[in-house]
Scaffold this motif. Structure first.
Motif, PDB file in Angstrom:
ATOM      1  N   ARG A 108       0.855  -1.195   0.000  1.00 13.74           N
ATOM      2  CA  ARG A 108       0.000   0.000   0.000  1.00 13.74           C
ATOM      3  C   ARG A 108       0.886   1.239   0.000  1.00 13.74           C
ATOM      4  NH1 ARG A 108      -5.323  -1.458   1.958  1.00 13.74           N
ATOM      5  NH2 ARG A 108      -5.829   0.629   1.222  1.00 13.74           N
ATOM      6  N   ILE A 109       0.266   2.374  -0.294  1.00 14.30           N
ATOM      7  CA  ILE A 109       0.986   3.638  -0.164  1.00 14.30           C
ATOM      8  C   ILE A 109       0.987   4.029   1.311  1.00 14.30           C
ATOM      9  CG2 ILE A 109       0.995   6.102  -0.727  1.00 14.30           C
ATOM     10  CD1 ILE A 109      -0.416   5.395  -3.357  1.00 14.30           C
ATOM     11  N   LEU A 152      -2.617  -1.253  -4.209  1.00 10.88           N
ATOM     12  CA  LEU A 152      -1.734  -0.125  -4.501  1.00 10.88           C
ATOM     13  C   LEU A 152      -2.377   0.775  -5.570  1.00 10.88           C
ATOM     14  CD1 LEU A 152       1.095   0.904  -3.726  1.00 10.88           C
ATOM     15  CD2 LEU A 152       2.019  -0.411  -5.636  1.00 10.88           C
ATOM     16  N   ALA A 153      -3.001   0.138  -6.564  1.00  8.69           N
ATOM     17  CA  ALA A 153      -3.692   0.891  -7.616  1.00  8.69           C
ATOM     18  C   ALA A 153      -4.859   1.678  -7.013  1.00  8.69           C
ATOM     19  CB  ALA A 153      -4.187  -0.047  -8.707  1.00  8.69           C
ATOM     20  N   GLY A 154      -5.591   1.062  -6.071  1.00 11.87           N
ATOM     21  CA  GLY A 154      -6.707   1.749  -5.421  1.00 11.87           C
ATOM     22  C   GLY A 154      -6.224   2.971  -4.642  1.00 11.87           C
ATOM     23  N   ASP A 155      -5.101   2.798  -3.928  1.00  5.95           N
ATOM     24  CA  ASP A 155      -4.534   3.932  -3.169  1.00  5.95           C
ATOM     25  C   ASP A 155      -4.121   5.060  -4.108  1.00  5.95           C
ATOM     26  OD1 ASP A 155      -4.842   2.490  -0.868  1.00  5.95           O
ATOM     27  OD2 ASP A 155      -2.707   2.062  -0.556  1.00  5.95           O
ATOM     28  N   LEU A 156      -3.512   4.678  -5.235  1.00  7.61           N
ATOM     29  CA  LEU A 156      -3.053   5.685  -6.197  1.00  7.61           C
ATOM     30  C   LEU A 156      -4.246   6.446  -6.762  1.00  7.61           C
ATOM     31  CD1 LEU A 156      -0.785   6.961  -7.923  1.00  7.61           C
ATOM     32  CD2 LEU A 156      -1.175   5.150  -9.598  1.00  7.61           C
ATOM     33  N   SER A 157      -5.294   5.700  -7.089  1.00  6.15           N
ATOM     34  CA  SER A 157      -6.493   6.312  -7.644  1.00  6.15           C
ATOM     35  C   SER A 157      -7.095   7.317  -6.652  1.00  6.15           C
ATOM     36  CB  SER A 157      -7.487   5.204  -7.985  1.00  6.15           C
ATOM     37  OG  SER A 157      -8.665   5.764  -8.468  1.00  6.15           O
ATOM     38  N   LEU A 160      -4.917  10.410  -6.529  1.00  7.42           N
ATOM     39  CA  LEU A 160      -5.090  11.226  -7.735  1.00  7.42           C
ATOM     40  C   LEU A 160      -6.383  12.027  -7.669  1.00  7.42           C
ATOM     41  CD1 LEU A 160      -4.034   8.823 -10.632  1.00  7.42           C
ATOM     42  CD2 LEU A 160      -3.103  11.121 -10.239  1.00  7.42           C
ATOM     43  N   SER A 161      -7.442  11.405  -7.127  1.00  8.80           N
ATOM     44  CA  SER A 161      -8.731  12.101  -7.168  1.00  8.80           C
ATOM     45  C   SER A 161      -8.760  13.288  -6.211  1.00  8.80           C
ATOM     46  CB  SER A 161      -9.884  11.131  -6.915  1.00  8.80           C
ATOM     47  OG  SER A 161      -9.662  10.448  -5.713  1.00  8.80           O
ATOM     48  N   ARG A 162      -7.819  13.349  -5.267  1.00  9.10           N
ATOM     49  CA  ARG A 162      -7.804  14.551  -4.414  1.00  9.10           C
ATOM     50  C   ARG A 162      -6.565  15.417  -4.641  1.00  9.10           C
ATOM     51  NH1 ARG A 162      -4.504  13.160   0.083  1.00  9.10           N
ATOM     52  NH2 ARG A 162      -4.522  10.931   0.560  1.00  9.10           N
ATOM     53  N   ALA A 163      -5.778  15.079  -5.660  1.00 10.18           N
ATOM     54  CA  ALA A 163      -4.520  15.804  -5.879  1.00 10.18           C
ATOM     55  C   ALA A 163      -4.750  17.214  -6.408  1.00 10.18           C
ATOM     56  CB  ALA A 163      -3.648  15.043  -6.872  1.00 10.18           C
ATOM     57  N   GLY A 164      -4.143  18.167  -5.712  1.00  8.27           N
ATOM     58  CA  GLY A 164      -4.054  19.540  -6.201  1.00  8.27           C
ATOM     59  C   GLY A 164      -5.376  20.223  -6.490  1.00  8.27           C
ATOM     60  N   GLY A 165      -6.470  19.697  -5.992  1.00  7.54           N
ATOM     61  CA  GLY A 165      -7.771  20.291  -6.288  1.00  7.54           C
ATOM     62  C   GLY A 165      -8.094  20.280  -7.777  1.00  7.54           C
ATOM     63  N   LEU A 166      -7.545  19.304  -8.504  1.00  7.32           N
ATOM     64  CA  LEU A 166      -7.764  19.262  -9.947  1.00  7.32           C
ATOM     65  C   LEU A 166      -9.129  18.670 -10.293  1.00  7.32           C
ATOM     66  CD1 LEU A 166      -4.272  17.869 -11.125  1.00  7.32           C
ATOM     67  CD2 LEU A 166      -5.010  20.240 -11.027  1.00  7.32           C
ATOM     68  N   GLY A 167      -9.730  18.000  -9.322  1.00  3.78           N
ATOM     69  CA  GLY A 167     -11.036  17.377  -9.583  1.00  3.78           C
ATOM     70  C   GLY A 167     -10.954  16.219 -10.558  1.00  3.78           C
ATOM     71  N   LEU A 168      -9.838  15.502 -10.551  1.00  2.05           N
ATOM     72  CA  LEU A 168      -9.687  14.369 -11.463  1.00  2.05           C
ATOM     73  C   LEU A 168     -10.613  13.233 -11.035  1.00  2.05           C
ATOM     74  CD1 LEU A 168      -5.796  14.217 -11.734  1.00  2.05           C
ATOM     75  CD2 LEU A 168      -7.377  15.223 -13.369  1.00  2.05           C
ATOM     76  N   GLN A 169     -11.086  12.481 -12.031  1.00  3.59           N
ATOM     77  CA  GLN A 169     -11.914  11.310 -11.739  1.00  3.59           C
ATOM     78  C   GLN A 169     -11.278  10.091 -12.390  1.00  3.59           C
ATOM     79  OE1 GLN A 169     -15.633  12.999 -13.290  1.00  3.59           O
ATOM     80  NE2 GLN A 169     -16.377  13.003 -11.185  1.00  3.59           N
ATOM     81  N   PRO A 170     -10.227   9.553 -11.737  1.00  7.29           N
ATOM     82  CA  PRO A 170      -9.507   8.447 -12.358  1.00  7.29           C
ATOM     83  C   PRO A 170     -10.350   7.182 -12.438  1.00  7.29           C
ATOM     84  CG  PRO A 170      -8.633   8.915 -10.165  1.00  7.29           C
ATOM     85  CD  PRO A 170      -9.660   9.955 -10.452  1.00  7.29           C
ATOM     86  N   GLY A 171     -10.107   6.379 -13.448  1.00  6.71           N
ATOM     87  CA  GLY A 171     -10.762   5.083 -13.584  1.00  6.71           C
ATOM     88  C   GLY A 171      -9.742   3.977 -13.385  1.00  6.71           C
ATOM     89  N   MET A 172     -10.212   2.746 -13.289  1.00  9.27           N
ATOM     90  CA  MET A 172      -9.285   1.626 -13.112  1.00  9.27           C
ATOM     91  C   MET A 172      -9.766   0.417 -13.901  1.00  9.27           C
ATOM     92  SD  MET A 172      -7.400   0.318  -9.711  1.00  9.27           S
ATOM     93  CE  MET A 172      -8.659  -0.289  -8.670  1.00  9.27           C
ATOM     94  N   VAL A 173      -8.873  -0.248 -14.616  1.00 10.60           N
ATOM     95  CA  VAL A 173      -9.187  -1.502 -15.301  1.00 10.60           C
ATOM     96  C   VAL A 173      -8.055  -2.490 -15.073  1.00 10.60           C
ATOM     97  CG1 VAL A 173     -10.650  -0.629 -17.178  1.00 10.60           C
ATOM     98  CG2 VAL A 173      -8.161  -0.655 -17.470  1.00 10.60           C
ATOM     99  N   ASN A 174      -8.400  -3.764 -15.206  1.00 11.17           N
ATOM    100  CA  ASN A 174      -7.405  -4.825 -15.102  1.00 11.17           C
ATOM    101  C   ASN A 174      -6.996  -5.205 -16.520  1.00 11.17           C
ATOM    102  OD1 ASN A 174      -5.975  -7.170 -14.707  1.00 11.17           O
ATOM    103  ND2 ASN A 174      -7.344  -7.929 -13.098  1.00 11.17           N
ATOM    104  N   LYS A 176      -4.151  -7.551 -18.529  1.00  8.31           N
ATOM    105  CA  LYS A 176      -3.044  -8.516 -18.522  1.00  8.31           C
ATOM    106  C   LYS A 176      -2.363  -8.601 -17.156  1.00  8.31           C
ATOM    107  CE  LYS A 176      -1.918  -7.605 -23.364  1.00  8.31           C
ATOM    108  NZ  LYS A 176      -1.024  -6.782 -24.181  1.00  8.31           N
ATOM    109  N   GLY A 177      -3.164  -8.710 -16.112  1.00  8.69           N
ATOM    110  CA  GLY A 177      -2.597  -8.899 -14.784  1.00  8.69           C
ATOM    111  C   GLY A 177      -2.055  -7.638 -14.136  1.00  8.69           C
ATOM    112  N   ARG A 178      -2.144  -6.496 -14.835  1.00  4.52           N
ATOM    113  CA  ARG A 178      -1.743  -5.232 -14.205  1.00  4.52           C
ATOM    114  C   ARG A 178      -3.004  -4.412 -13.955  1.00  4.52           C
ATOM    115  NH1 ARG A 178       3.947  -4.511 -13.319  1.00  4.52           N
ATOM    116  NH2 ARG A 178       3.684  -2.272 -13.631  1.00  4.52           N
ATOM    117  N   PHE A 179      -2.914  -3.490 -13.024  1.00  6.61           N
ATOM    118  CA  PHE A 179      -4.057  -2.654 -12.687  1.00  6.61           C
ATOM    119  C   PHE A 179      -3.789  -1.264 -13.243  1.00  6.61           C
ATOM    120  CE2 PHE A 179      -3.800  -6.212  -9.962  1.00  6.61           C
ATOM    121  CZ  PHE A 179      -5.102  -6.687  -9.936  1.00  6.61           C
ATOM    122  N   ILE A 180      -4.589  -0.896 -14.237  1.00  2.81           N
ATOM    123  CA  ILE A 180      -4.354   0.359 -14.939  1.00  2.81           C
ATOM    124  C   ILE A 180      -5.216   1.450 -14.322  1.00  2.81           C
ATOM    125  CG2 ILE A 180      -4.306   1.502 -17.197  1.00  2.81           C
ATOM    126  CD1 ILE A 180      -2.582  -1.041 -17.085  1.00  2.81           C
TER     127      ILE A 180
END
Ligand SMILES: [Zn+2]
Length: 307
Positions: A108-109, A152-157, A160-174, A176-180
């Protein structure tokens, strides 16, 4: 060089003035590589500046020696650098520097390493340098982090969604065994690039987006008003306006033969640089050759474009 590589090279020129930020960036650089345990702290990168920066930061932040080995991967002839910390004692010391243990099943982060907003920014830059990619503006607007573990991908997401007040809405997909973890859309990607410190890449992206939108607007419009061409419109925008004007009046066939192909090519690819346009011609031309012909097209439109 790909847009991703250029962006990473630009980020590697960012000077981290505060030691807290250098530490946070170093943490991001190594946490997302796949190996972050007593047995292995390492990652692979195609970027020489990234490999150098990781080695420097690990030395400054944790006093550990990083081994960088380059190998040419056969397919595509790309050089890949393997960046790793040698020796179990060094690796353990490195993990402890960031309050991690020798073996964690759920990596985890650890947010205690990111106490202030400046460190969040530096950490995300490190993460992007390690496992990120950004699509070239002519192909779309996507920025991705390829993360080895789900939590780790969930923590990163979440970060990102609270970074710098940018209002980003990151998505996540699996994939080939990696979490994008991804961010989509021209404005969001440009905002994130600026936030990470890649102002040039961000500007290039916004310029490409503006030109594409302009071309599409022109395409949709029946009657083109020649008035009010903004004096600040870029050279590429003026070229698009000129080509649109020729198409709407005398037609592209009225152009001298050597200008026709380049006019069509510019219209279809508003975001290409002069050098790239030259490379796409059936008979490649230098940057200055392309520039000269585009100027002639603009002049032609001024003299022949009135119906
Ligand atoms: Zn900081």
């Amino acid at each position: 060089m790909s847009f991703s590589s250029e962006t990473k090279a630009e980020l590697c020129r960012v000077e981290t003035e505060r030691s807290c930020c250098q530490r946070a960036e170093c943490y991001g650089l190594f946490l997302f590589g796949g190996g972050f345990s007593a047995a292995d702290v390492s990652f692979l990168t195609e970027s020489a500046p990234v490999a150098r920066r990781a080695a420097q930061e690990a030395a400054v932040v944790a006093g550990v020696f990083v081994e960088t080995v380059s190998a040419i991967v056969r397919r595509g002839g790309k050089t890949t650098f393997s960046v790793s910390i040698r020796g179990e004692n060094q690796r353990l010391h490195f993990l402890h520097c960031f309050a991690h243990h020798s073996q964690e099943w759920n990596l985890r982060i650890h947010e205690e390493n990111l106490q202030t907003e400046c460190c969040v920014q530096a950490f995300l830059r490190g993460a992007f340098l390690c496992c990120g990619t950004v699509t070239a503006p002519e192909k779309g607007y996507d920025l991705e982090f390829s993360v080895p573990y789900m939590k780790l991908a969930g923590d990163l997401s979440a970060l990102l969604s609270r970074a710098g007040g940018l209002g980003l809405q990151p998505g996540m997909v699996n994939r080939k065994g990696r979490f994008i973890v991804y961010v989509k859309g021209g404005e969001s990607v440009a905002d994130l690039l600026t936030y990470l410190g890649a102002k040039n890449a961000s500007m290039e992206l916004m310029q490409a987006k503006m030109l594409k939108e302009m071309r599409n607007n022109l395409n949709r419009r029946n009657n083109f008003e020649t008035a009010n061409i903004d004096k600040t419109a870029s050279a590429a925008a003026r070229q698009l306006l000129a080509i649109e004007r020729i198409m709407g009046t005398v037609g592209l066939d009225a152009l001298p033969e050597e200008l026709r192909e380049i006019a069509a090519l510019r219209w279809e690819n508003p975001e290409l640089s002069l050098r790239e346009l030259g490379e796409h011609l059936s008979q490649p031309l230098s940057r200055s050759g392309v520039n000269h012909r585009l100027r002639r097209i603009v002049e032609f439109a001024e003299h022949n474009g009135d119906s």
